[in-house]
Design a protein around this motif. Structure first.
Motif, short mmCIF file in Angstrom:
data_model
loop_
_atom_site.label_atom_id
_atom_site.label_comp_id
_atom_site.label_asym_id
_atom_site.label_seq_id
_atom_site.Cartn_x
_atom_site.Cartn_y
_atom_site.Cartn_z
N TYR A 632 0.86 -1.18 0.00
CA TYR A 632 0.00 0.00 0.00
C TYR A 632 0.90 1.24 0.00
CZ TYR A 632 -4.28 -2.57 0.85
OH TYR A 632 -5.36 -3.39 0.71
N GLY A 633 0.56 2.20 -0.85
CA GLY A 633 1.36 3.41 -0.90
C GLY A 633 0.85 4.38 -1.94
N ASP A 634 1.48 5.56 -1.99
CA ASP A 634 1.17 6.59 -2.98
C ASP A 634 1.82 6.16 -4.29
OD1 ASP A 634 0.19 9.63 -3.22
OD2 ASP A 634 2.01 9.34 -4.42
N ALA A 635 1.03 5.98 -5.34
CA ALA A 635 1.53 5.41 -6.59
C ALA A 635 2.67 6.21 -7.20
CB ALA A 635 0.37 5.23 -7.57
N PRO A 636 2.56 7.56 -7.39
CA PRO A 636 3.67 8.30 -8.00
C PRO A 636 4.96 8.21 -7.16
CG PRO A 636 1.66 9.61 -8.05
CD PRO A 636 1.38 8.44 -7.19
N LEU A 637 4.83 8.31 -5.80
CA LEU A 637 6.03 8.26 -4.98
C LEU A 637 6.69 6.89 -5.01
CD1 LEU A 637 4.96 10.31 -1.82
CD2 LEU A 637 6.27 11.08 -3.81
N VAL A 638 5.89 5.81 -4.94
CA VAL A 638 6.46 4.47 -4.98
C VAL A 638 7.08 4.19 -6.34
CG1 VAL A 638 5.93 2.01 -4.78
CG2 VAL A 638 4.90 3.62 -3.19
N ARG A 639 6.46 4.69 -7.43
CA ARG A 639 7.06 4.55 -8.76
C ARG A 639 8.41 5.27 -8.81
NH1 ARG A 639 3.12 6.23 -11.23
NH2 ARG A 639 2.11 4.24 -11.72
N ASN A 640 8.49 6.49 -8.18
CA ASN A 640 9.75 7.22 -8.11
C ASN A 640 10.79 6.42 -7.31
OD1 ASN A 640 11.84 9.04 -7.54
ND2 ASN A 640 10.47 10.80 -7.39
N LEU A 641 10.35 5.79 -6.20
CA LEU A 641 11.24 4.99 -5.36
C LEU A 641 11.86 3.85 -6.16
CD1 LEU A 641 10.51 3.82 -1.77
CD2 LEU A 641 11.11 2.13 -3.47
N GLU A 673 3.87 -7.94 11.08
CA GLU A 673 4.94 -7.12 10.53
C GLU A 673 4.89 -7.14 9.00
OE1 GLU A 673 7.13 -5.26 12.12
OE2 GLU A 673 6.21 -5.76 14.05
N PRO A 674 5.24 -5.99 8.33
CA PRO A 674 5.23 -5.96 6.85
C PRO A 674 6.43 -6.71 6.29
CG PRO A 674 6.00 -3.87 7.69
CD PRO A 674 5.58 -4.67 8.89
N PRO A 675 6.36 -7.22 5.06
CA PRO A 675 7.52 -7.88 4.46
C PRO A 675 8.60 -6.86 4.09
CG PRO A 675 5.75 -7.72 2.87
CD PRO A 675 5.19 -7.23 4.17
N THR A 676 9.81 -7.35 3.90
CA THR A 676 10.94 -6.51 3.49
C THR A 676 11.20 -6.73 2.01
OG1 THR A 676 11.93 -6.68 5.69
CG2 THR A 676 13.37 -6.01 3.88
N PHE A 677 11.13 -5.64 1.22
CA PHE A 677 11.39 -5.70 -0.21
C PHE A 677 12.86 -5.43 -0.46
CE2 PHE A 677 6.98 -4.28 0.33
CZ PHE A 677 6.33 -5.31 -0.32
N GLU A 722 10.29 6.96 4.36
CA GLU A 722 9.95 7.48 5.68
C GLU A 722 8.60 8.16 5.69
OE1 GLU A 722 13.23 9.91 6.69
OE2 GLU A 722 14.50 8.24 7.36
N ARG A 723 8.21 8.80 4.57
CA ARG A 723 6.87 9.40 4.50
C ARG A 723 5.78 8.33 4.58
NH1 ARG A 723 4.82 13.89 0.73
NH2 ARG A 723 3.31 13.80 2.43
N HIS A 724 6.10 7.14 4.12
CA HIS A 724 5.14 6.03 4.21
C HIS A 724 5.21 5.31 5.55
CE1 HIS A 724 4.89 6.54 -0.17
NE2 HIS A 724 3.76 5.84 -0.10
N GLY A 725 6.12 5.73 6.43
CA GLY A 725 6.24 5.10 7.74
C GLY A 725 7.13 3.88 7.74
N GLY A 726 7.94 3.69 6.69
CA GLY A 726 8.82 2.53 6.61
C GLY A 726 10.25 2.89 6.94
N PRO A 745 4.51 0.09 5.19
CA PRO A 745 3.49 -0.42 6.12
C PRO A 745 2.37 -1.13 5.38
CG PRO A 745 4.09 1.84 6.64
CD PRO A 745 4.72 1.53 5.32
N GLY A 746 1.60 -1.90 6.17
CA GLY A 746 0.50 -2.65 5.59
C GLY A 746 -0.69 -1.77 5.25
N GLU A 747 -1.86 -2.42 5.14
CA GLU A 747 -3.08 -1.70 4.75
C GLU A 747 -3.42 -0.64 5.80
OE1 GLU A 747 -7.75 -2.67 3.68
OE2 GLU A 747 -6.36 -4.26 4.23
N PRO A 748 -3.64 0.61 5.38
CA PRO A 748 -3.97 1.66 6.35
C PRO A 748 -5.32 1.40 7.00
CG PRO A 748 -4.27 2.47 4.11
CD PRO A 748 -3.63 1.12 3.98
#
Length: 749
Positions: A632-641, A673-677, A722-726, A745-748
């Motif tokens: 789960y995340g903001d699509a443009p920011l995760v694509r940038n990541l 706990e969330p998985p580690t990518f 860090e903005r996503h809490g990870g 993080p998992g599902e909000p």
């Protein structure tokens, strides 16, 4: 007052030692000996009756089973004798043929086939004729056989003897029976004994057990064989004396048969005899010889009954040994009798126990009554002690809501003597007694526990708050106590709660103020970034423009060093412009609201790799992307990541012989706990001691000539995570590649 005296005691109420309690207990009266004796007599009498009944029934069942066994053995013996009589009748019919005419071999074969001996007489191998001749008579038989076209009759065993009894006819003419033609039965002692007995008696006689000649060719094994002989005298002779019979004898008709098939044919349905096993012995000789044995029971099984029955049959004495099945098989009802015995003994024990209980009932009843009385008294005393020494105020109320009894703790709360509270309406003790809701308190107690907070004013004028808990008191109809009320001084707690609420309101006000100040600071920082960007771009554009005009118009006037200086100036301005863009990009990452949605990270990674391959189609890079990676995340920011991490991996594997990029997930460390990518490559890598510089803006571990870049990508990655809490970390070694591990993080909620 009593309440003030209790408050002056430095010890809490719970520490005041309770008065010593008397020791309660009663000795159990001894049960009279007469009761025990009666119970013992009941046990002995019932057990004796059960055993006598069981023994009589057991003997009766066993005798009945033994009678069935004896009847079965007699019937088996009768069936065997009847079967032998049938064989003798068949032999007699063949003897009547030779008593009138001497048939030819073909006629004899037809006669035997008409009797159908192998079907009607199982175990019988055929019917034959053996003449009684001297050596001269045997030679004449050989001449007659040769003249009739049957070939020369060969004697077995060869030799010169006073008399011969060779097999001349034997039908049906099977291979085995043909091999017996010419066999001199008179030369065998066992056969000769039966043949002479038949000659002298004029009746059919049975031989002892022998191995039949057919078994040598037919492969019938070691089965015991018998022969039944009937004498044939000259036609027209009816000799009476032994001498006349010997003079008139022409030969014998006989039947050879196997004894096992003979017995099985005589007893086709053995089950109806209760599983009786049979062993058949010939005891006519010096030692008994086994003719037949059943193997239906296990050798180790103990038979219930055994029996031996001697039988005289055609000159031989047979002994029939019978063996029954075990007792449980021959008489199944004995198992039921054992169950009956067990049940009877159990009932006897139950009767004994009942007698014991009856003997102790009266004393036990008195003991229980005394114990109940004592328990009630002790329970009452515990309740009184709990009332007196409780740190919580307690009062017993009647049906009208008046105080029946109050403990010292309640007197301390009310600042009154507990004895003075007796008979006072409980509601009148509080300052808010006129509140209409108080009229339903007592009625609510009937439904269960009822809690409320009341305000009271003590004798000294101090205002206090009390937490009241009403509860019904079960009891007999008409008793004076109906309810119990507990009173706790809640003044300090309520004041503390009021202070906490005030502090919370003050904190909320400060949070709102700090949020407003932070928003203003962010807006000022954004304005500053845009202002710096605009102010810096103007002189950069001037430098870049004048440098380009100088290069175009005065290139011929400049030497090689001058042209190199102009090129460096233009490159520096271009890099400065790129750094300003990167700085603005970093600023934008900290602004805006996150819009979290379910994301397919595997598909985003595939799209990023496709863009990298399109930009550099000449590069051959192996890419392994684990399917089904979700987050789960903001699509443009995760694509940038992913673009920055995969782009770095693509860039730093440029000089590798077999470049490899992997994107996968490690399992979660714990539940929830969330998985580690992980993005891992086998490229240039980095020194572990410099891992802290990777995520700082404009910090680079490689020169611009080795790998181009602005040093802003990994800083952007860290800010997005860090903005996503990870969290994100890096691992690597020079020449062995690098691995970047991050969590989202998992599902909000």
């Amino acid at each position: 007052m009593l309440g003030r005296k209790m408050n002056s005691d430095p010890r809490p109420p719970s520490s005041v030692p309770p008065p010593s309690l008397p020791q309660y207990g009663r000795s159990i009266p001894v049960t009279p000996f007469r009761g025990y004796l009666l119970a013992l007599l009941v046990l002995i009498g019932s057990v004796a009756s059960v055993i006598v009944f069981w023994r009589n029934a057991y003997e009766r069942e066993l005798r009945a089973a033994e009678a069935d066994f004896i009847a079965g053995t007699q019937q088996i013996a009768a069936l065997l004798q009847q079967r032998m009589i049938n064989y003798e009748l068949a032999l007699g019919s063949s003897a009547s043929v030779f008593s009138t005419v001497r048939p030819s071999p073909q006629q004899w074969q037809s006669f035997v086939e008409g009797l159908d001996v192998q079907e009607r007489f199982p175990g019988m191998l055929g019917m034959g004729f053996a003449p009684y001749v001297t050596p001269e008579g045997f030679r004449q038989l050989q001449i007659d056989s040769r003249d009739a076209g049957y070939g020369l009759l060969r004697l077995q065993p060869p030799g010169i003897r006073p008399y011969y009894g060779p097999v001349l006819y034997l039908a049906p003419m099977s291979m085995e029976n043909r091999s017996v033609i010419g066999f001199d039965m008179f030369a065998d002692p066992v056969r000769r004994e039966a043949m002479l007995a038949a000659r002298d008696s004029g009746k059919a006689k049975l031989s002892g057990p022998v191995h039949l000649q057919q078994d040598r060719y037919g492969g019938s094994g070691e089965q015991a064989g018998l022969l039944l002989y009937a004498p044939i005298y000259r036609i027209g002779d009816f000799p009476i004396t032994v001498a006349a019979r010997r003079e008139s004898l022409r030969g014998w008709v006989y039947v050879p048969f196997h004894i096992p098939q003979f017995v099985r044919a005589a007893l086709p349905y053995r089950e109806r005899y209760g599983g009786i096993d049979l062993k058949l012995y010939d005891i006519g000789g010096a030692t008994p010889q086994l003719l037949y044995a059943d193997e239906r029971q296990e050798p180790s099984a103990d038979p219930a009954f055994v029996s031996s029955l001697p039988v005289e049959i055609y000159g031989r004495t047979w002994r029939m040994d019978f063996r029954s099945a075990p007792v449980d098989v021959v008489s199944p009802r004995l198992a039921g009798l054992r169950t009956t015995l067990a049940v009877g003994l159990l009932i006897s024990l139950l009767l004994f126990w009942l007698a014991m209980l009856l003997a102790r009932t009266e004393n036990r009843a008195r003991q229980i009554a005394a114990q109940l009385t004592e328990d009630y008294r002790r329970s009452e005393q515990r309740f009184r002690m709990a009332m007196v020494y409780s740190a919580i105020g307690k009062a017993l109320l009647d049906k009208e809501g008046r105080v029946v009894e109050a403990n010292p703790a309640l007197g301390a709360i009310m600042d009154r003597d507990p004895a003075s509270l007796a008979g006072v309406p409980f509601s009148s003790l509080f300052d808010d007694a006129s509140d209409p809701i108080r009229t339903v308190e007592m009625e609510a107690v009937a439904e269960g526990v009822y809690r409320t907070t009341r305000r009271l004013r003590r004798e000294d004028g101090e205002l206090r708050y009390a937490q009241l808990t009403y509860a019904p008191v079960p009891g007999n109809v008409g008793q004076d106590i109906a309810r119990l009320v507990q009173v706790e001084d809640a003044t300090d707690r309520l004041r503390a709660e009021a202070q906490v609420r005030a502090l919370n309101r003050n904190l909320e006000t400060r949070v709102v103020q700090r949020t407003r100040e932070l928003t203003a600071a962010n807006n000022e920082l954004e304005s500053f970034a845009y202002s710096i960007s605009h102010d810096l771009r103007t002189p950069l554009r001037s430098i870049e423009g004048f440098s380009r005009l100088l290069s175009e118009r005065y290139e011929s006037s400049l030497d090689e060093a001058g042209r190199d200086y102009l090129t460096r100036i233009r490159n520096a301005t271009s890099r400065m412009s790129d750094l300003i863009d990167a700085l603005l990009k970093m600023a934008r990452l900290s602004r805006g609201q996150l819009n979290r949605t379910p994301l397919d990270l595997s598909q985003l990674a595939k799209d990023t790799i496709a863009e990298l391959r399109a930009a550099e189609p000449e590069r051959k890079v192996s890419v392994a992307i684990q399917p089904g990676l979700q987050a789960y995340g903001d699509a443009p920011l995760v694509r940038n990541l992913l673009g920055n991490l995969l782009g770095n991996a693509w860039k730093f594997t440029r000089d590798g012989a077999e470049p490899l990029i992997e994107f996968f997930a490690e399992p979660a460390q714990g539940e929830g706990e969330p998985p580690t990518f992980v993005v891992r490559d086998n490229g240039a890598g980095f020194e572990t001691e410099y891992v802290g510089k990777l995520f700082r803006p404009f910090q680079r571990l490689h020169s611009q000539d080795q790998f181009a870049g602005h040093g802003i990508g990994l800083a952007s990655v860290r800010r997005i995570v860090e903005r996503h809490g990870g969290a994100i970390r890096a691992e690597g070694a020079p020449g062995k590649g690098a691995a970047f591990k991050f969590t989202l993080p998992g599902e909000p909620e």
